[in-house]
Design a protein around this motif. Structure first.
Motif, PDB file in Angstrom:
ATOM      1  N   UNK A   1      10.840  -1.217  -0.997  1.00  0.00           N
ATOM      2  CA  UNK A   1      10.973  -0.670   0.361  1.00  0.00           C
ATOM      3  C   UNK A   1       9.744   0.161   0.713  1.00  0.00           C
ATOM      4  N   UNK A   2       9.300   0.981  -0.232  1.00  0.00           N
ATOM      5  CA  UNK A   2       8.120   1.819   0.010  1.00  0.00           C
ATOM      6  C   UNK A   2       6.884   0.963   0.254  1.00  0.00           C
ATOM      7  N   UNK A   3       6.755  -0.114  -0.496  1.00  0.00           N
ATOM      8  CA  UNK A   3       5.622  -1.019  -0.289  1.00  0.00           C
ATOM      9  C   UNK A   3       5.673  -1.623   1.108  1.00  0.00           C
ATOM     10  N   UNK A   4       6.870  -2.007   1.528  1.00  0.00           N
ATOM     11  CA  UNK A   4       7.024  -2.547   2.879  1.00  0.00           C
ATOM     12  C   UNK A   4       6.667  -1.528   3.944  1.00  0.00           C
ATOM     13  N   UNK A   5       7.086  -0.276   3.727  1.00  0.00           N
ATOM     14  CA  UNK A   5       6.752   0.783   4.680  1.00  0.00           C
ATOM     15  C   UNK A   5       5.240   0.961   4.766  1.00  0.00           C
ATOM     16  N   UNK A   6       4.578   0.982   3.604  1.00  0.00           N
ATOM     17  CA  UNK A   6       3.125   1.166   3.579  1.00  0.00           C
ATOM     18  C   UNK A   6       2.413   0.051   4.336  1.00  0.00           C
ATOM     19  N   UNK A   7       2.888  -1.168   4.177  1.00  0.00           N
ATOM     20  CA  UNK A   7       2.279  -2.298   4.880  1.00  0.00           C
ATOM     21  C   UNK A   7       2.488  -2.174   6.388  1.00  0.00           C
ATOM     22  N   UNK A   8       3.681  -1.753   6.782  1.00  0.00           N
ATOM     23  CA  UNK A   8       3.962  -1.559   8.205  1.00  0.00           C
ATOM     24  C   UNK A   8       3.119  -0.424   8.778  1.00  0.00           C
ATOM     25  N   UNK A   9       2.937   0.625   7.983  1.00  0.00           N
ATOM     26  CA  UNK A   9       2.126   1.766   8.418  1.00  0.00           C
ATOM     27  C   UNK A   9       0.700   1.323   8.734  1.00  0.00           C
ATOM     28  N   UNK A  10       0.121   0.554   7.833  1.00  0.00           N
ATOM     29  CA  UNK A  10      -1.253   0.089   8.041  1.00  0.00           C
ATOM     30  C   UNK A  10      -1.320  -0.853   9.244  1.00  0.00           C
ATOM     31  N   UNK A  11      -0.307  -1.713   9.372  1.00  0.00           N
ATOM     32  CA  UNK A  11      -0.260  -2.618  10.524  1.00  0.00           C
ATOM     33  C   UNK A  11      -0.209  -1.829  11.822  1.00  0.00           C
ATOM     34  N   UNK A  12       0.605  -0.780  11.836  1.00  0.00           N
ATOM     35  CA  UNK A  12       0.705   0.040  13.046  1.00  0.00           C
ATOM     36  C   UNK A  12      -0.602   0.768  13.322  1.00  0.00           C
ATOM     37  N   UNK A  13      -1.122   1.440  12.307  1.00  0.00           N
ATOM     38  CA  UNK A  13      -2.323   2.252  12.491  1.00  0.00           C
ATOM     39  C   UNK A  13      -3.513   1.424  12.963  1.00  0.00           C
ATOM     40  N   UNK A  14      -3.622   0.226  12.424  1.00  0.00           N
ATOM     41  CA  UNK A  14      -4.812  -0.576  12.706  1.00  0.00           C
ATOM     42  C   UNK A  14      -4.675  -1.445  13.952  1.00  0.00           C
ATOM     43  N   UNK A  15      -3.494  -2.008  14.171  1.00  0.00           N
ATOM     44  CA  UNK A  15      -3.366  -2.990  15.248  1.00  0.00           C
ATOM     45  C   UNK A  15      -2.219  -2.722  16.217  1.00  0.00           C
ATOM     46  N   UNK A  16      -1.004  -2.596  15.678  1.00  0.00           N
ATOM     47  CA  UNK A  16       0.192  -2.646  16.521  1.00  0.00           C
ATOM     48  C   UNK A  16       0.266  -1.528  17.547  1.00  0.00           C
ATOM     49  N   UNK A  17      -0.272  -0.356  17.229  1.00  0.00           N
ATOM     50  CA  UNK A  17      -0.129   0.773  18.150  1.00  0.00           C
ATOM     51  C   UNK A  17      -0.832   0.537  19.485  1.00  0.00           C
ATOM     52  N   UNK A  18      -1.719  -0.432  19.527  1.00  0.00           N
ATOM     53  CA  UNK A  18      -2.426  -0.729  20.767  1.00  0.00           C
ATOM     54  C   UNK A  18      -1.610  -1.633  21.691  1.00  0.00           C
TER      55      UNK A  18
END
Length: 289
Positions: free
Chosen positions: A109-126
């Motif tokens: 679960x933590x690994x999944x969260x970390x991957x989502x975090x990076x996805x958000x920070x780099x791309x999704x938040x835009x």
């Protein structure tokens, strides 16, 4: 302290307490008895995951912040970009490792969260669509991380992880217009999302036989998020929207306390609620967004 404070500022200390509240709420949902001490690994894990996520968010926003928020640690030069990148990466890694030390399910679960975090920070938040969804998934994953204190409970209560997606989705929708001001339509939609979360919590409390206990807690949460949101709707300028975002983030603690009560853990709810004044105090020292 002068050298440490900019790094602390990057981790959003007030927000870190809301992440701890998620874990405690998840443990209550799972029906954990709070015996033994190894569950503290999950508390450490969420600090690493959340802290690393917000640090890397500022790393990816460094160029934009240099224009819009030059006072922040990275654009102001108080924290070098390379050091911030390393700091955020180490925190994320520690979060994953602490979760894995507790259980394999927690580590995944933590690994999944970390991957989502990076996805958000780099791309999704835009993206106005994917930004709220991915950020909500991060918070939903954090609640599941708490539930994983009893891995068998994940099969029964994994659906609860969808509720924070709705709530954080609302906050993220509001925050996207924090700098330049927003649209009333977006703010009204966020209000509908908030109301949906409150309704779900009351329905769960009813199903668990704890409706009367839960009503005051849900009502408190409604009060805390509705007032600044309504003020922002009346005057949708940056500062008012910022207050609505801040209220939504800090009030996560109250929402988590309501989850505890809904599942019959009212003493734990009181403990979670005690995090709120500390979070409010830290929010006066460190930025929330």
């Amino acid at each position: 302290m002068g050298n440490i404070k900019p790094y602390l500022q990057l981790t959003r200390p007030a927000n870190l307490l809301t992440a701890l509240a998620d874990i405690l709420a998840g443990m209550a949902i799972a029906g954990f008895s709070f015996t033994g001490g190894n569950y503290f690994y999950l508390l450490l894990a969420t600090l690493g995951l959340y802290g690393g996520g917000v640090v890397l968010n500022d790393v990816f926003d460094a160029e934009l912040d240099a224009i819009e928020r030059p006072e922040r640690p990275i654009p102001s030069g108080k924290v070098p970009l390379r050091a911030a990148t390393l700091f955020g990466g180490v925190l994320l890694a520690l979060g994953i490792l602490c979760a894995r030390f507790f259980a394999l399910e927690s580590g995944l679960i933590a690994l999944g969260i970390a991957m989502l975090v990076i996805l958000y920070d780099r791309n999704a938040k835009h993206s106005k669509i994917w930004g709220p969804i991915v950020m909500g998934m991060c918070r939903g994953g954090n609640l599941l991380l708490g539930i994983s204190v009893l891995p068998a409970a994940l099969s029964h209560y994994s659906w609860v992880g969808f509720v924070p997606i709705v709530y954080i989705g609302a906050i993220t929708m509001i925050s996207q217009d924090e700098v330049h001001g927003g649209k009333r339509r977006t703010l009204y939609l966020a209000g509908i999302f908030y109301a949906t979360v409150h309704l779900v919590q009351l329905l769960v409390a009813y199903a668990q036989g704890n409706l009367l206990l839960a009503i005051p807690w849900v009502a408190l949460h409604v009060f805390l998020v509705a007032r600044p949101l309504w003020a922002a709707i009346q005057n949708p300028v940056g500062p008012m929207i910022g207050k609505a975002v801040k209220a939504g983030v800090l009030s996560l603690i109250v929402m988590d306390a309501a989850w505890c009560v809904a599942f019959g853990y009212w003493p734990l709810a009181l403990l979670v609620l005690l995090l709120l004044p500390f979070s409010i105090y830290l929010a006066k020292i460190f930025a929330v967004t």
